[in-house]
Design a protein around this motif. Sequence first.
Motif, mmCIF file in Angstrom:
data_model
loop_
_atom_site.group_PDB
_atom_site.id
_atom_site.type_symbol
_atom_site.label_atom_id
_atom_site.label_comp_id
_atom_site.label_asym_id
_atom_site.label_seq_id
_atom_site.Cartn_x
_atom_site.Cartn_y
_atom_site.Cartn_z
ATOM 1 N N GLU A 196 2.863 -23.164 11.165
ATOM 2 C CA GLU A 196 1.484 -23.444 10.752
ATOM 3 C C GLU A 196 1.547 -24.521 9.665
ATOM 4 O O GLU A 196 0.984 -24.389 8.581
ATOM 5 C CB GLU A 196 0.800 -22.179 10.215
ATOM 6 C CG GLU A 196 0.690 -21.062 11.228
ATOM 7 C CD GLU A 196 -0.335 -21.336 12.315
ATOM 8 O OE1 GLU A 196 -1.146 -22.257 12.126
ATOM 9 O OE2 GLU A 196 -0.319 -20.643 13.345
ATOM 10 N N ASN A 197 2.260 -25.596 9.982
ATOM 11 C CA ASN A 197 2.558 -26.646 9.017
ATOM 12 C C ASN A 197 1.661 -27.865 9.232
ATOM 13 O O ASN A 197 1.007 -27.997 10.261
ATOM 14 C CB ASN A 197 4.031 -27.060 9.132
ATOM 15 C CG ASN A 197 4.970 -25.862 9.153
ATOM 16 O OD1 ASN A 197 4.756 -24.894 8.411
ATOM 17 N ND2 ASN A 197 5.991 -25.904 9.993
ATOM 18 N N ALA A 198 1.642 -28.741 8.247
ATOM 19 C CA ALA A 198 0.815 -29.945 8.343
ATOM 20 C C ALA A 198 1.480 -31.094 7.599
ATOM 21 O O ALA A 198 2.058 -30.899 6.522
ATOM 22 C CB ALA A 198 -0.578 -29.686 7.765
ATOM 23 N N ASP A 199 1.407 -32.284 8.187
ATOM 24 C CA ASP A 199 1.895 -33.511 7.567
ATOM 25 C C ASP A 199 0.705 -34.440 7.360
ATOM 26 O O ASP A 199 -0.008 -34.780 8.313
ATOM 27 C CB ASP A 199 2.948 -34.188 8.445
ATOM 28 C CG ASP A 199 4.236 -33.383 8.516
ATOM 29 O OD1 ASP A 199 4.772 -33.056 7.445
ATOM 30 O OD2 ASP A 199 4.696 -33.070 9.635
ATOM 31 N N PHE A 200 0.515 -34.867 6.118
ATOM 32 C CA PHE A 200 -0.623 -35.714 5.756
ATOM 33 C C PHE A 200 -0.202 -37.186 5.793
ATOM 34 O O PHE A 200 0.816 -37.554 5.209
ATOM 35 C CB PHE A 200 -1.123 -35.369 4.356
ATOM 36 C CG PHE A 200 -1.728 -33.996 4.244
ATOM 37 C CD1 PHE A 200 -3.111 -33.843 4.160
ATOM 38 C CD2 PHE A 200 -0.928 -32.861 4.206
ATOM 39 C CE1 PHE A 200 -3.680 -32.577 4.050
ATOM 40 C CE2 PHE A 200 -1.485 -31.600 4.093
ATOM 41 C CZ PHE A 200 -2.865 -31.459 4.022
ATOM 42 N N ASP A 201 -0.978 -37.989 6.475
ATOM 43 C CA ASP A 201 -0.748 -39.426 6.562
ATOM 44 C C ASP A 201 -1.928 -40.129 5.903
ATOM 45 O O ASP A 201 -2.892 -40.523 6.567
ATOM 46 C CB ASP A 201 -0.607 -39.843 8.039
ATOM 47 C CG ASP A 201 -0.322 -41.334 8.200
ATOM 48 O OD1 ASP A 201 -0.203 -42.038 7.172
ATOM 49 O OD2 ASP A 201 -0.229 -41.798 9.361
ATOM 50 N N TRP A 202 -1.873 -40.276 4.594
ATOM 51 C CA TRP A 202 -3.005 -40.840 3.856
ATOM 52 C C TRP A 202 -3.263 -42.314 4.163
ATOM 53 O O TRP A 202 -4.435 -42.719 4.225
ATOM 54 C CB TRP A 202 -2.815 -40.615 2.358
ATOM 55 C CG TRP A 202 -2.971 -39.175 1.988
ATOM 56 C CD1 TRP A 202 -1.996 -38.285 1.657
ATOM 57 C CD2 TRP A 202 -4.193 -38.431 1.951
ATOM 58 N NE1 TRP A 202 -2.523 -37.044 1.416
ATOM 59 C CE2 TRP A 202 -3.873 -37.106 1.582
ATOM 60 C CE3 TRP A 202 -5.522 -38.752 2.183
ATOM 61 C CZ2 TRP A 202 -4.829 -36.110 1.442
ATOM 62 C CZ3 TRP A 202 -6.491 -37.770 2.043
ATOM 63 C CH2 TRP A 202 -6.142 -36.467 1.683
ATOM 64 N N PRO A 203 -2.242 -43.168 4.348
ATOM 65 C CA PRO A 203 -2.536 -44.562 4.692
ATOM 66 C C PRO A 203 -3.381 -44.695 5.955
ATOM 67 O O PRO A 203 -4.184 -45.619 6.083
ATOM 68 C CB PRO A 203 -1.137 -45.175 4.879
ATOM 69 C CG PRO A 203 -0.262 -44.352 3.998
ATOM 70 C CD PRO A 203 -0.798 -42.953 4.113
ATOM 71 N N ASN A 204 -3.205 -43.752 6.894
ATOM 72 C CA ASN A 204 -3.982 -43.785 8.131
ATOM 73 C C ASN A 204 -5.089 -42.727 8.164
ATOM 74 O O ASN A 204 -5.710 -42.510 9.212
ATOM 75 C CB ASN A 204 -3.055 -43.582 9.334
ATOM 76 C CG ASN A 204 -2.103 -44.741 9.517
ATOM 77 O OD1 ASN A 204 -2.528 -45.898 9.536
ATOM 78 N ND2 ASN A 204 -0.811 -44.456 9.616
ATOM 79 N N ALA A 205 -5.319 -42.061 7.020
ATOM 80 C CA ALA A 205 -6.385 -41.059 6.913
ATOM 81 C C ALA A 205 -6.334 -40.058 8.061
ATOM 82 O O ALA A 205 -7.312 -39.816 8.766
ATOM 83 C CB ALA A 205 -7.753 -41.737 6.875
ATOM 84 N N ALA A 206 -5.162 -39.446 8.246
ATOM 85 C CA ALA A 206 -4.989 -38.497 9.345
ATOM 86 C C ALA A 206 -4.048 -37.378 8.910
ATOM 87 O O ALA A 206 -3.274 -37.516 7.955
ATOM 88 C CB ALA A 206 -4.434 -39.203 10.580
ATOM 89 N N VAL A 207 -4.119 -36.251 9.610
ATOM 90 C CA VAL A 207 -3.220 -35.134 9.363
ATOM 91 C C VAL A 207 -2.712 -34.622 10.705
ATOM 92 O O VAL A 207 -3.474 -34.510 11.673
ATOM 93 C CB VAL A 207 -3.925 -34.007 8.576
ATOM 94 C CG1 VAL A 207 -5.133 -33.455 9.334
ATOM 95 C CG2 VAL A 207 -2.944 -32.883 8.234
ATOM 96 N N ARG A 208 -1.431 -34.319 10.778
ATOM 97 C CA ARG A 208 -0.826 -33.796 12.006
ATOM 98 C C ARG A 208 -0.516 -32.321 11.805
ATOM 99 O O ARG A 208 0.172 -31.930 10.867
ATOM 100 C CB ARG A 208 0.457 -34.549 12.345
ATOM 101 C CG ARG A 208 1.104 -34.069 13.644
ATOM 102 C CD ARG A 208 2.415 -34.780 13.927
ATOM 103 N NE ARG A 208 2.991 -34.354 15.183
ATOM 104 C CZ ARG A 208 3.712 -33.246 15.336
ATOM 105 N NH1 ARG A 208 3.939 -32.455 14.299
ATOM 106 N NH2 ARG A 208 4.208 -32.926 16.517
ATOM 107 N N LEU A 209 -1.023 -31.479 12.714
ATOM 108 C CA LEU A 209 -0.807 -30.045 12.660
ATOM 109 C C LEU A 209 0.318 -29.660 13.609
ATOM 110 O O LEU A 209 0.280 -29.994 14.796
ATOM 111 C CB LEU A 209 -2.090 -29.296 13.036
ATOM 112 C CG LEU A 209 -3.336 -29.663 12.218
ATOM 113 C CD1 LEU A 209 -4.532 -28.856 12.698
ATOM 114 C CD2 LEU A 209 -3.095 -29.453 10.739
ATOM 115 N N SER A 210 1.323 -28.955 13.101
ATOM 116 C CA SER A 210 2.481 -28.623 13.928
ATOM 117 C C SER A 210 2.139 -27.609 15.009
ATOM 118 O O SER A 210 2.797 -27.551 16.044
ATOM 119 C CB SER A 210 3.612 -28.066 13.052
ATOM 120 O OG SER A 210 3.245 -26.820 12.480
#
Length: 320
Positions: A196-210
Amino acid sequence: MPLAFVLALAASLGIHVAALFGPDVELFGGASDEPVTLRAELQPPPAVAPKAAAENKPVAKPRPKPLKPGPLASSKSVADAPVVPVPEVPPESVQETPATATAAAPEPVKPLLPAKGTIRFVITTGTQGFTIGRAEHTWEFTEDGHYHLSGMTETTGLVALFKSVRFENESRGRLVAGGLQPEQYLTRKNGKNANENADFDWPNAAVRLSRDGNVRPLAPGAQDILSLNYHLAYIKQPEAGATVGVVTGKKYDRYALDSLGEEEIDTPAGHFRTLHLRAMTDTVTEIWIALDRHRLPVKIRFTDKKGDIYEQVATQIGIP
């Protein structure tokens, strides 16, 4: 109290606690997988850069190749300036300036909290305050502007005999002018990856949910479920309410925080003047932040869809 009744009560609490403590728990809105309502409203900033660069090609017509990769920051300056011969705008500066702007990291911000600290909580359920578990939060802010939060929640006592659950979560990121800016959120259940993890990509204003691998649009100021508790200290005028994006590891959505005003409360950790905040969907989450103690969360109450109430109350605040 008959032993049979005690055993039945413990078994029932064990089932409820497993759901409360597990990775399926969401601070706001339960476990719904409905599409994110902001998806059609948010547009990641990088999508603008290629368009802006394309529109400014005529300005750099004498030297087209050096200007093709120019991001938004460089394109804007060229668009605003009068058309002049290329020699006055060397290709080297056109390429170096945007690269520097893109790579520049946010300036470190002085934290409102002490550099390190720990809060311990007791978790109870029902109107009688039956103890079912404990929790612990630790935080650390580094001089280079990063933060590390860790949380642990586990069943205790009689409930643990029937349903032993230990849930851990972790948030890492930066402290910027607007507050906490998560970069990674991790979860573990009974020592194993809860996915139930998440990686934040602020330069692209997006978040990836595992959990499902989906990449979703991200609004400025969004938090993960752990960092939210400590980001509240940075919200301007929380007494007026706020809207915050929250990533739970399972989904991302935005929620309205209503202010219910100041309250004086007593906890095992002491007496606090607090601000009472509430978020309501099909469940209700309430947070009391200590106004005279760095706005730390000293009480959290969760009411599920059935009306069952769970409270997490501070028992000890440790600051070196």
